[in-house]
Design an enzyme around this catalytic site. Structure first.
Site, mmCIF file in Angstrom:
data_model
loop_
_atom_site.group_PDB
_atom_site.id
_atom_site.type_symbol
_atom_site.label_atom_id
_atom_site.label_comp_id
_atom_site.label_asym_id
_atom_site.label_seq_id
_atom_site.Cartn_x
_atom_site.Cartn_y
_atom_site.Cartn_z
ATOM 1 N N SER A 161 31.451 -9.263 -58.932
ATOM 2 C CA SER A 161 31.161 -8.030 -58.201
ATOM 3 C C SER A 161 32.313 -7.030 -58.340
ATOM 4 O O SER A 161 32.629 -6.602 -59.448
ATOM 5 C CB SER A 161 30.851 -8.371 -56.742
ATOM 6 O OG SER A 161 30.248 -7.287 -56.087
ATOM 7 N N ASP A 256 19.369 -8.880 -58.776
ATOM 8 C CA ASP A 256 20.571 -8.151 -58.379
ATOM 9 C C ASP A 256 20.376 -6.653 -58.594
ATOM 10 O O ASP A 256 19.951 -6.217 -59.665
ATOM 11 C CB ASP A 256 21.762 -8.656 -59.208
ATOM 12 C CG ASP A 256 23.092 -8.094 -58.748
ATOM 13 O OD1 ASP A 256 23.129 -7.329 -57.778
ATOM 14 O OD2 ASP A 256 24.115 -8.443 -59.388
ATOM 15 N N HIS A 288 22.485 -11.215 -56.133
ATOM 16 C CA HIS A 288 23.911 -10.958 -56.287
ATOM 17 C C HIS A 288 24.752 -12.128 -55.756
ATOM 18 O O HIS A 288 24.527 -12.616 -54.657
ATOM 19 C CB HIS A 288 24.256 -9.666 -55.542
ATOM 20 C CG HIS A 288 25.573 -9.074 -55.892
ATOM 21 N ND1 HIS A 288 25.895 -8.628 -57.152
ATOM 22 C CD2 HIS A 288 26.673 -8.851 -55.132
ATOM 23 C CE1 HIS A 288 27.116 -8.141 -57.160
ATOM 24 N NE2 HIS A 288 27.615 -8.266 -55.934
#
Length: 315
Positions: A161, A256, A288
């Site tokens: 991320s 995601d 995610h």
């Protein structure tokens, strides 16, 4: 008013106009230890003279008494630059498992977080960490684990991320400023946090979902020009072709919100004349950072296996 909200990023964090920050996740920390399950030893080390930047180091205990030099993984945790730390149970457990599987040393970066320390502080702290790792190239650095057991010709960068975003931005900086005595055979970006002002084809156009990604960025970077800032939208960076990495593994997940940005990143690198090799691993049916939320699931095991094989190709 004192209680007036600046950003409501629930269920993760609320940021108030008076500077107060309420984090609802990623606040738990655990100490370094010898992990009996994996045989991995960890410790925390301050790497800046004022102790504002620290890392958590991981090494297989069996390697401490051997002469073997191990590859090094520098890991940047996720959390939108705002939540989580290198000392959280999520990342501590994940790094123990990854280090054990790959038989490597890991340097998990505890960069300072926004909004108390707005971007570019996290990028600067991450760069400070890379310079600190490189300072061990002659065997005379400040940390004995790296002096005695690290192969700095095989240093991998990885992150999830926001941490994957940091990996990219370190590559841009390395394209302009060389670190002596250290080599990067490959990097791994897991579900990278990239965005843009305008939706990509097939990317969500739902205002509520898009505003979440955008507000997170504005909360972390108070002086940003927006989501076409090259720090969050690499395709807007004229330096993209100079990305210093030759080999990239990028992991995306079917559900995601950032999936399309990962694919577009690969496309843009090719269009700009970047001469490296990028491999994409897509996980069907997952969202995610699923591998951190449910590390025991089959798809998390498959991703772990892929990351380990990526590192081991260069051993």
């Amino acid at each position: 008013m004192e209680t007036e909200l600046l950003y409501d990023l629930s269920p993760f964090v609320r940021i108030y106009k008076d500077g107060r920050v309420e984090r609802f996740v990623g606040t738990e920390i655990i100490p370094p230890s010898l992990d009996e399950k994996t045989g991995i030893q960890s410790k925390d080390v301050a790497i800046s003279s004022d102790s504002t930047v620290s890392v958590r180091l991981y090494i297989p205990k069996a390697a401490i008494d051997s002469l073997q030099k191990l590859p090094v993984l520098v890991y940047f945790h996720g959390g939108g630059f705002i939540i989580e730390t290198a000392r959280s149970p999520t990342y501590h457990d994940y790094l123990n498992a990854l280090v054990a599987e790959a038989n490597i040393i890991a340097v998990s970066v505890d960069y300072r977080r926004a909004p108390e320390h707005p971007l570019p502080v996290a990028y600067d702290d991450s760069w400070t960490t890379l310079k600190w790792v490189a300072s061990h190239s002659t065997g005379n650095g400040p940390e004995e684990w790296l002096n005695s057991h690290a192969n700095l010709k095989k240093v991998f960068l990885a992150g999830d991320s926001a941490g994957a975003n940091i990996v990219h931005n370190m590559g841009i900086r390395l394209g302009e400023e060389t670190l002596q005595g250290i080599e990067f055979p490959g990097v791994m970006m897991v579900h990278p946090y990239f965005w843009g002002n305008e939706p990509l084809p097939s990317e969500t156009t739902e205002p509520e979902r898009r505003s979440g990604a955008e507000n997170l960025w504005h909360a972390a970077n108070l002086t940003t020009t927006g989501c076409d800032d090259p720090l969050i939208n690499p395709t807007m960076d004229p330096r993209l072709s100079g990305l210093a990495f030759n080999r990239i593994l990028i992991c995306i997940a079917e559900k995601d919100i950032f999936r399309h940005r990962g694919l577009y990143y690969k496309e843009a690198l090719g269009d700009r004349g970047w001469r490296g090799f990028m491999e994409v691993m897509e996980t069907p049916g997952e969202d995610h950072v699923f591998h951190l939320i449910n590390p025991s699931c089959d798809n998390a095991a498959k991703m772990m296996k892929k990351l380990v094989s990526f590192v081991n190709e260069y051993k």
